[in-house]
Design a protein around this motif. Structure first.
Motif, PDB file in Angstrom:
ATOM      1  N   HIS A 157     -18.729 110.095 -28.603  1.00  0.00           N
ATOM      2  CA  HIS A 157     -20.064 109.984 -29.197  1.00  0.00           C
ATOM      3  C   HIS A 157     -20.088 108.919 -30.289  1.00  0.00           C
ATOM      4  N   LEU A 158     -19.032 108.856 -31.089  1.00  0.00           N
ATOM      5  CA  LEU A 158     -18.953 107.827 -32.135  1.00  0.00           C
ATOM      6  C   LEU A 158     -18.942 106.428 -31.523  1.00  0.00           C
ATOM      7  N   ALA A 159     -18.161 106.252 -30.473  1.00  0.00           N
ATOM      8  CA  ALA A 159     -18.097 104.945 -29.808  1.00  0.00           C
ATOM      9  C   ALA A 159     -19.469 104.563 -29.255  1.00  0.00           C
ATOM     10  N   SER A 160     -20.134 105.500 -28.607  1.00  0.00           N
ATOM     11  CA  SER A 160     -21.467 105.244 -28.068  1.00  0.00           C
ATOM     12  C   SER A 160     -22.433 104.865 -29.180  1.00  0.00           C
ATOM     13  N   TYR A 161     -22.392 105.569 -30.275  1.00  0.00           N
ATOM     14  CA  TYR A 161     -23.257 105.294 -31.423  1.00  0.00           C
ATOM     15  C   TYR A 161     -23.014 103.883 -31.965  1.00  0.00           C
ATOM     16  N   LEU A 162     -21.753 103.477 -31.994  1.00  0.00           N
ATOM     17  CA  LEU A 162     -21.393 102.157 -32.509  1.00  0.00           C
ATOM     18  C   LEU A 162     -21.600 101.045 -31.481  1.00  0.00           C
ATOM     19  N   GLY A 163     -21.900 101.429 -30.248  1.00  0.00           N
ATOM     20  CA  GLY A 163     -22.158 100.440 -29.202  1.00  0.00           C
ATOM     21  C   GLY A 163     -20.895  99.805 -28.655  1.00  0.00           C
ATOM     22  N   ILE A 164     -19.790 100.567 -28.651  1.00  0.00           N
ATOM     23  CA  ILE A 164     -18.504 100.046 -28.180  1.00  0.00           C
ATOM     24  C   ILE A 164     -17.827 101.094 -27.296  1.00  0.00           C
ATOM     25  N   THR A 165     -16.731 100.690 -26.667  1.00  0.00           N
ATOM     26  CA  THR A 165     -15.961 101.633 -25.858  1.00  0.00           C
ATOM     27  C   THR A 165     -15.047 102.454 -26.770  1.00  0.00           C
ATOM     28  N   GLN A 166     -14.554 103.572 -26.235  1.00  0.00           N
ATOM     29  CA  GLN A 166     -13.612 104.386 -27.002  1.00  0.00           C
ATOM     30  C   GLN A 166     -12.339 103.610 -27.307  1.00  0.00           C
ATOM     31  N   ARG A 167     -11.923 102.804 -26.371  1.00  0.00           N
ATOM     32  CA  ARG A 167     -10.712 102.004 -26.565  1.00  0.00           C
ATOM     33  C   ARG A 167     -10.889 101.034 -27.733  1.00  0.00           C
ATOM     34  N   HIS A 168     -12.048 100.365 -27.773  1.00  0.00           N
ATOM     35  CA  HIS A 168     -12.334  99.439 -28.867  1.00  0.00           C
ATOM     36  C   HIS A 168     -12.389 100.196 -30.196  1.00  0.00           C
ATOM     37  N   LEU A 169     -12.979 101.383 -30.196  1.00  0.00           N
ATOM     38  CA  LEU A 169     -13.038 102.199 -31.401  1.00  0.00           C
ATOM     39  C   LEU A 169     -11.635 102.551 -31.880  1.00  0.00           C
ATOM     40  N   SER A 170     -10.751 102.892 -30.969  1.00  0.00           N
ATOM     41  CA  SER A 170      -9.364 103.219 -31.348  1.00  0.00           C
ATOM     42  C   SER A 170      -8.692 102.020 -32.008  1.00  0.00           C
ATOM     43  N   ARG A 171      -8.910 100.819 -31.460  1.00  0.00           N
ATOM     44  CA  ARG A 171      -8.332  99.608 -32.069  1.00  0.00           C
ATOM     45  C   ARG A 171      -8.886  99.375 -33.469  1.00  0.00           C
ATOM     46  N   ILE A 172     -10.196  99.550 -33.628  1.00  0.00           N
ATOM     47  CA  ILE A 172     -10.820  99.355 -34.939  1.00  0.00           C
ATOM     48  C   ILE A 172     -10.285 100.368 -35.941  1.00  0.00           C
ATOM     49  N   ARG A 173     -10.181 101.613 -35.513  1.00  0.00           N
ATOM     50  CA  ARG A 173      -9.683 102.663 -36.412  1.00  0.00           C
ATOM     51  C   ARG A 173      -8.264 102.348 -36.874  1.00  0.00           C
ATOM     52  N   ARG A 174      -7.419 101.900 -35.946  1.00  0.00           N
ATOM     53  CA  ARG A 174      -6.041 101.541 -36.319  1.00  0.00           C
ATOM     54  C   ARG A 174      -6.025 100.412 -37.331  1.00  0.00           C
ATOM     55  N   SER A 175      -6.830  99.373 -37.112  1.00  0.00           N
ATOM     56  CA  SER A 175      -6.810  98.219 -38.025  1.00  0.00           C
ATOM     57  C   SER A 175      -7.400  98.561 -39.396  1.00  0.00           C
ATOM     58  N   VAL A 176      -8.413  99.403 -39.428  1.00  0.00           N
ATOM     59  CA  VAL A 176      -9.051  99.769 -40.695  1.00  0.00           C
ATOM     60  C   VAL A 176      -8.160 100.709 -41.508  1.00  0.00           C
TER      61      VAL A 176
END
Length: 178
Positions: A157-176
């Motif tokens: 749901h978070l990925a959908s809200y942000l307009g990205i895939t779950q995989r992309h969200l995981s990468r962003i979370r790791r970098s942040v």
């Protein structure tokens, strides 16, 4: 400013409700006949894309008003669904009761106008954030404004809200978070 009598009248018109995680406040295809104030819990508003994918466009939590606004105003079927992501407590009031309040005092009209203006501002901010900012910036904004969402809301749901895939969200979370 609302008078004590106006506030008392309002309190007599609202209904306390509890919803369980997974329950719907409203489903696509229904006509929204109420607005509610969320006391506790988190809702998500979503719709289905042309490819039948769920698209989460909004999360609402305590101290928020909730309704399928277009449907509520026009009394036509909604294209959105609003679902409880956690157990919910809220106060609800029907469109008919709100109309009676509006007719009883201009104070209510002023108050409802303020709510409508705030909803417009929130919608505009959301559109600008989606169109102007990177996914990482959108994630950081969510982290700053609603860190509780990151613990309570499924990643899909978070990925959908942000307009990205779950995989992309995981990468962003790791970098942040590194």
């Amino acid at each position: 400013m609302l008078t004590n009598q106006e506030i008392e009248t309002f309190l007599n018109l609202v209904t306390y409700k509890k919803l369980s995680k997974g329950d719907f406040f409203i489903k696509e295809g229904a006509i929204c006949k109420e607005v509610a104030f969320v006391i506790s819990g988190i809702f998500r508003s979503f719709y289905y894309s042309s490819t039948e994918e769920e698209v989460t466009y909004c999360f609402l939590s305590e101290n928020s008003f909730i309704t399928a606004y277009s449907s509520f105003i026009t009394q036509t079927k909604t294209t959105e669904s609003i679902q409880a992501l956690t157990d919910i407590e809220l106060y609800s009031i029907s469109k008919n009761q709100l109309s009676k309040l509006e007719e009883s005092s201009t104070n209510w009209l002023r108050l409802f106008k303020l709510f409508a203006e705030q909803e417009y501002i929130n919608l505009e901010k959301r559109i600008f954030l989606l169109q102007k900012e990177s996914a990482e910036k959108r994630y950081k904004e969510l982290l700053n404004t609603h860190p509780d969402y990151l613990q309570s809301i499924p990643l899909s749901h978070l990925a959908s809200y942000l307009g990205i895939t779950q995989r992309h969200l995981s990468r962003i979370r790791r970098s942040v978070h590194n």
